[in-house]
Design a protein around this motif. Structure first.
Motif, mmCIF file in Angstrom:
data_model
loop_
_atom_site.group_PDB
_atom_site.id
_atom_site.type_symbol
_atom_site.label_atom_id
_atom_site.label_comp_id
_atom_site.label_asym_id
_atom_site.label_seq_id
_atom_site.Cartn_x
_atom_site.Cartn_y
_atom_site.Cartn_z
ATOM 1 N N THR A 1 -2.782 0.104 9.546
ATOM 2 C CA THR A 1 -2.347 1.401 8.939
ATOM 3 C C THR A 1 -2.315 1.285 7.501
ATOM 4 O OG1 THR A 1 -1.150 2.056 10.903
ATOM 5 C CG2 THR A 1 -0.538 3.194 9.089
ATOM 6 N N PRO A 2 -2.867 2.015 6.807
ATOM 7 C CA PRO A 2 -2.801 1.861 5.324
ATOM 8 C C PRO A 2 -1.464 2.552 4.716
ATOM 9 C CG PRO A 2 -4.068 3.635 6.006
ATOM 10 C CD PRO A 2 -3.939 3.192 7.063
ATOM 11 N N PHE A 3 -1.266 2.324 3.493
ATOM 12 C CA PHE A 3 -0.275 2.788 2.646
ATOM 13 C C PHE A 3 -0.386 3.863 1.703
ATOM 14 C CE2 PHE A 3 0.799 -1.373 4.139
ATOM 15 C CZ PHE A 3 1.991 -1.550 4.343
ATOM 16 N N ARG A 4 0.399 5.017 1.617
ATOM 17 C CA ARG A 4 0.390 5.971 0.416
ATOM 18 C C ARG A 4 1.667 5.808 -0.392
ATOM 19 N NH1 ARG A 4 -3.306 10.042 -0.098
ATOM 20 N NH2 ARG A 4 -5.038 9.690 1.166
ATOM 21 N N ILE A 5 1.639 5.297 -1.650
ATOM 22 C CA ILE A 5 2.567 4.926 -2.375
ATOM 23 C C ILE A 5 2.713 5.817 -3.552
ATOM 24 C CG2 ILE A 5 3.473 2.997 -3.736
ATOM 25 C CD1 ILE A 5 1.606 1.083 -2.059
ATOM 26 N N ALA B 1 -0.585 7.253 7.874
ATOM 27 C CA ALA B 1 -0.579 6.371 6.722
ATOM 28 C C ALA B 1 1.204 6.240 6.456
ATOM 29 C CB ALA B 1 -1.072 6.611 5.313
ATOM 30 N N ILE B 2 1.578 4.989 5.816
ATOM 31 C CA ILE B 2 2.870 4.630 5.807
ATOM 32 C C ILE B 2 3.086 5.375 4.299
ATOM 33 C CG2 ILE B 2 4.467 3.107 5.295
ATOM 34 C CD1 ILE B 2 2.825 1.296 7.295
ATOM 35 N N PRO B 3 3.966 6.418 4.260
ATOM 36 C CA PRO B 3 4.377 6.747 3.095
ATOM 37 C C PRO B 3 5.382 6.119 2.256
ATOM 38 C CG PRO B 3 5.270 8.064 4.614
ATOM 39 C CD PRO B 3 4.560 7.053 5.217
ATOM 40 N N MET B 4 5.424 5.815 1.016
ATOM 41 C CA MET B 4 6.222 4.890 0.248
ATOM 42 C C MET B 4 6.761 5.439 -1.020
ATOM 43 S SD MET B 4 5.784 0.869 -0.356
ATOM 44 C CE MET B 4 6.104 0.189 1.226
ATOM 45 N N GLY C 1 4.134 15.401 -2.844
ATOM 46 C CA GLY C 1 4.323 15.567 -1.252
ATOM 47 C C GLY C 1 2.865 15.692 -0.438
ATOM 48 N N ALA C 2 1.929 16.520 -1.152
ATOM 49 C CA ALA C 2 0.860 16.612 -0.574
ATOM 50 C C ALA C 2 0.153 15.229 -0.368
ATOM 51 C CB ALA C 2 -0.114 17.586 -1.003
ATOM 52 N N PHE C 3 0.255 14.307 -1.463
ATOM 53 C CA PHE C 3 -0.367 13.145 -1.463
ATOM 54 C C PHE C 3 0.051 12.201 -0.389
ATOM 55 C CE2 PHE C 3 0.446 8.618 -2.801
ATOM 56 C CZ PHE C 3 -0.872 8.210 -2.989
ATOM 57 N N LEU C 4 1.543 12.269 -0.546
ATOM 58 C CA LEU C 4 2.135 11.262 0.738
ATOM 59 C C LEU C 4 1.918 11.888 1.957
ATOM 60 C CD1 LEU C 4 5.582 10.887 -1.116
ATOM 61 C CD2 LEU C 4 4.043 9.212 -0.885
ATOM 62 N N PRO D 1 5.548 5.512 10.342
ATOM 63 C CA PRO D 1 5.143 6.500 11.324
ATOM 64 C C PRO D 1 5.116 5.918 12.640
ATOM 65 C CG PRO D 1 3.460 5.679 9.813
ATOM 66 C CD PRO D 1 4.449 4.966 9.521
ATOM 67 N N ALA D 2 5.249 6.866 13.630
ATOM 68 C CA ALA D 2 4.743 6.686 15.202
ATOM 69 C C ALA D 2 3.242 5.959 15.083
ATOM 70 C CB ALA D 2 4.908 7.784 16.166
ATOM 71 N N GLY D 3 3.074 4.976 15.910
ATOM 72 C CA GLY D 3 1.811 4.389 16.238
ATOM 73 C C GLY D 3 1.116 3.838 14.933
#
Length: 446
Positions: A78-82, A254-257, A423-426, A71-73
Motif C-alpha cells: 500500500t503506498p503513502f500520501r505524505i 493509500a496511507i495518508p500521512m 485534503g484532496a491530495f491526501l 486504512p482498512a485493507g
C-alpha cells in the motif's frame, strides 16, 4: 469549515505555536482530540497498530511530528500520501551565557536563526519560547509572553537612514533589551526556569527562540488580507493537520500521512529535519508491521507521493521586476505549484498533473510560480525527501508577501483553499470541497 472559521482556527494555532516544540505539542493535542494515539520511537509498537483498520497514530521526535491513518485493507505494498511541511521559522535563538548588558541596560545574547529580515524584528514586543531540559532528564515547554525588544536607533541619530539605507550588524545591533540595571543581577535562564517552577541551576540545556507576540489580524479593503508571524511555515502545518483530520477513512487506497519537520530554515540536516532519518524510520516501521519484504517496501514507495507544502512568493506591487515576467502569482488566486529547472523544487510534469487533479477535486484554482532567472531560488524539504526516499514529490505553497519577516501576510481566502487542496491530495476519493469563492486566475497580461 468556512473561510472565517478557518482563519480563526489558523490564528489560534499560530498563537499556540511560538516555537517548533510548541507547534508539535499543539498538533499532538489536536490529533489526540481527533482520536489519534501517540507511539514512542523507543518502544516496540503493539501488533494492533498495523492490524487494526482505521488506526490513527503519531510519533514525535523533538520539534518534528509524523501522523498517519491506517486504512482498512492496507497491505505490504500500500503506498503513502505524505503532506510534508516544517515547524520552524526564521528568527533568533538564545545563546549560551545569554545574560549580557551595556551602559546600564540588561540585554540577552541571541544568535540569528535562518534568514530573517532583520529590520522587521525592530521595535516589536517579542517573547522567548521553547524547550528547557533539566539535570534530572525532564523537560518543559516555556514561553515568557512580551519580554524583549530590539530598539531601533532614532532618526535624529541616524540622519541618513531613510536615504542611505539601514545597515544592521547581527552581532552589534541585534542584542535585545530586557531590562535596566546591572547584568550580573539578572538571569535569563533563571527567569525561564522559574516559569516551569524550577531553579536556573536545574537547567542542563535549552532550545529557546525569539517569537513575535502580536496577534494575527485581518486588514485591508473588506478585510481581504491576513497578517501574522510564522506563516512560513505554520500555515502549511495547520493546513496539513486540518486536512488529515478531515480524511474519510472508508475511501482510502493509500496511507495518508502528515510529516512536519524542524530545521528547514537552516538546511534540514538534523535528526528532526527532513534530511534526517525520521521519515524513513517511520515509513519502514509501518511497512515492516504490514509484513513487507524489502522489495514490497520499495514497491510501496514507488507508488507513493509527497506534497512538500511551504509558502511561496506573490508578485510584489512595488518590486515587479524581481519576479518572472510571465508567471506572477497573486494572493487570493489560489495555491502555488512551485517549479524550478534546477530542482530547487522537486516538481516535475507528473507532479504538476497530480496537483492539478487535487485542486480540481477540491474546487480551487491554482497558480504556477517560477523564479526570475536573475534571482537565486530558495528550496524546501521537497528535493531532500525525493532524494532520500525516491518518492515522487511535488512542491506547492500558499502565496505570501513579506516572507521571512517577523510578520508576514497572505490573502484571507488562501489558507482554506490550500487546506482543501491538501485534503484532496491526501484522499483522492474525497468529494469536492464547498465553493471557496476564489477569483479566477489572472493572466500575465492583466
Amino acid at each position: 469549515m468556512t473561510n472565517s472559521s478557518h482563519l480563526q482556527d489558523l490564528a489560534r494555532f499560530i498563537q499556540a505555536s511560538p516555537s517548533s516544540f510548541h507547534a508539535v505539542a499543539e498538533v499532538a493535542r489536536r490529533l489526540t482530540d481527533g482520536g489519534f494515539t501517540e507511539l514512542a520511537e523507543s518502544s516496540a509498537w503493539p501488533s494492533d497498530v498495523h492490524a487494526a483498520p482505521g488506526g490513527k497514530h503519531f510519533v514525535i521526535r523533538d520539534g518534528a511530528i509524523i501522523a498517519w491513518i491506517q486504512p482498512a485493507g492496507a497491505t505490504a505494498t500500500t503506498p503513502f500520501r505524505i503532506a510534508g511541511s516544517h515547524t520552524d521559522s526564521p528568527g533568533f535563538k538564545l545563546k549560551p551565557k545569554p545574560t549580557i548588558g551595556n551602559h546600564g541596560w540588561i540585554q540577552a545574547g541571541v544568535e540569528v536563526y535562518g534568514g530573517p529580515l532583520l529590520n522587521s524584528w525592530l521595535d516589536r514586543e517579542l517573547e522567548f519560547a521553547g524547550r528547557l531540559v533539566f539535570s534530572d532528564g525532564s523537560s518543559e515547554l516555556v514561553r515568557t509572553g512580551p519580554f524583549l525588544r530590539f530598539p531601533q536607533l532614532a532618526v535624529h541619530l541616524d540622519r541618513g537612514v531613510n536615504t542611505d539605507g539601514l545597515t544592521l550588524n547581527p552581532q552589534v545591533h541585534m542584542n535585545p533589551v530586557i531590562g535596566v540595571g546591572d547584568p550580573s543581577s539578572a538571569d535569563v535562564v533563571g527567569h525561564l526556569a522559574g516559569l516551569a517552577g524550577r531553579e536556573g541551576a536545574d537547567v542542563a540545556g535549552y532550545d529557546i527562540i525569539v517569537a513575535d507576540t502580536a496577534a494575527p489580524a485581518l486588514f485591508g479593503l473588506g478585510e481581504q488580507f491576513f497578517a501574522s508571524g510564522r506563516l512560513d511555515n505554520l500555515s502549511s502545518v495547520h493546513s496539513s493537520v486540518v486536512a488529515l483530520l478531515g480524511v474519510a477513512e472508508t475511501t482510502l487506497d493509500a496511507i495518508p500521512m502528515l510529516a512536519a519537520f524542524d530545521h528547514e530554515e537552516v538546511g534540514s540536516d538534523s535528526r528532526s529535519g527532513a534530511g534526517g532519518s525520521f521519515l524513513i524510520d517511520i515509513l519502514s516501521r509501518i511497512a515492516a508491521g504490514l509484513g513487507a519484504t524489502e522489495q514490497q517496501r520499495l514497491q510501496a514507495f514507488a507508488g507513493s507521493w509527497c506534497l512538500s507544502a511551504d509558502v511561496g512568493h506573490s508578485v510584489h506591487p512595488n518590486y515587479p521586476e524581481r519576479h518572472d515576467p510571465a508567471n506572477r502569482p497573486l494572493v487570493g488566486r489560489g495555491p502555488l505549484l512551485k517549479i524550478n529547472a534546477n530542482q530547487r523544487y522537486a516538481t516535475d510534469a507528473l507532479g504538476a498533473a497530480e496537483f492539478a487533479r487535487a485542486c480540481a477535486q477540491a474546487g480551487v484554482s491554482y497558480q504556477e510560480f517560477v523564479s526570475n532567472n536573475s534571482m537565486p531560488c530558495g528550496s524546501t524539504i521537497g528535493p531532500i525527501t525525493a532524494t532520500r526516499l525516491g518518492i515522487r514529490t511535488v512542491d506547492v505553497g500558499m502565496p505570501v508577501l513579506s516572507m521571512h519577516s517577523a510578520r508576514e501576510m497572505c490573502s484571507a481566502e488562501d489558507p482554506a483553499a490550500f487546506t482543501a487542496a491538501i485534503g484532496a491530495f491526501l484522499d483522492p476519493q474525497r468529494s469536492a470541497a464547498p465553493d471557496l469563492h476564489l477569483a479566477p486566475q489572472v493572466s500575465a497580461a492583466d
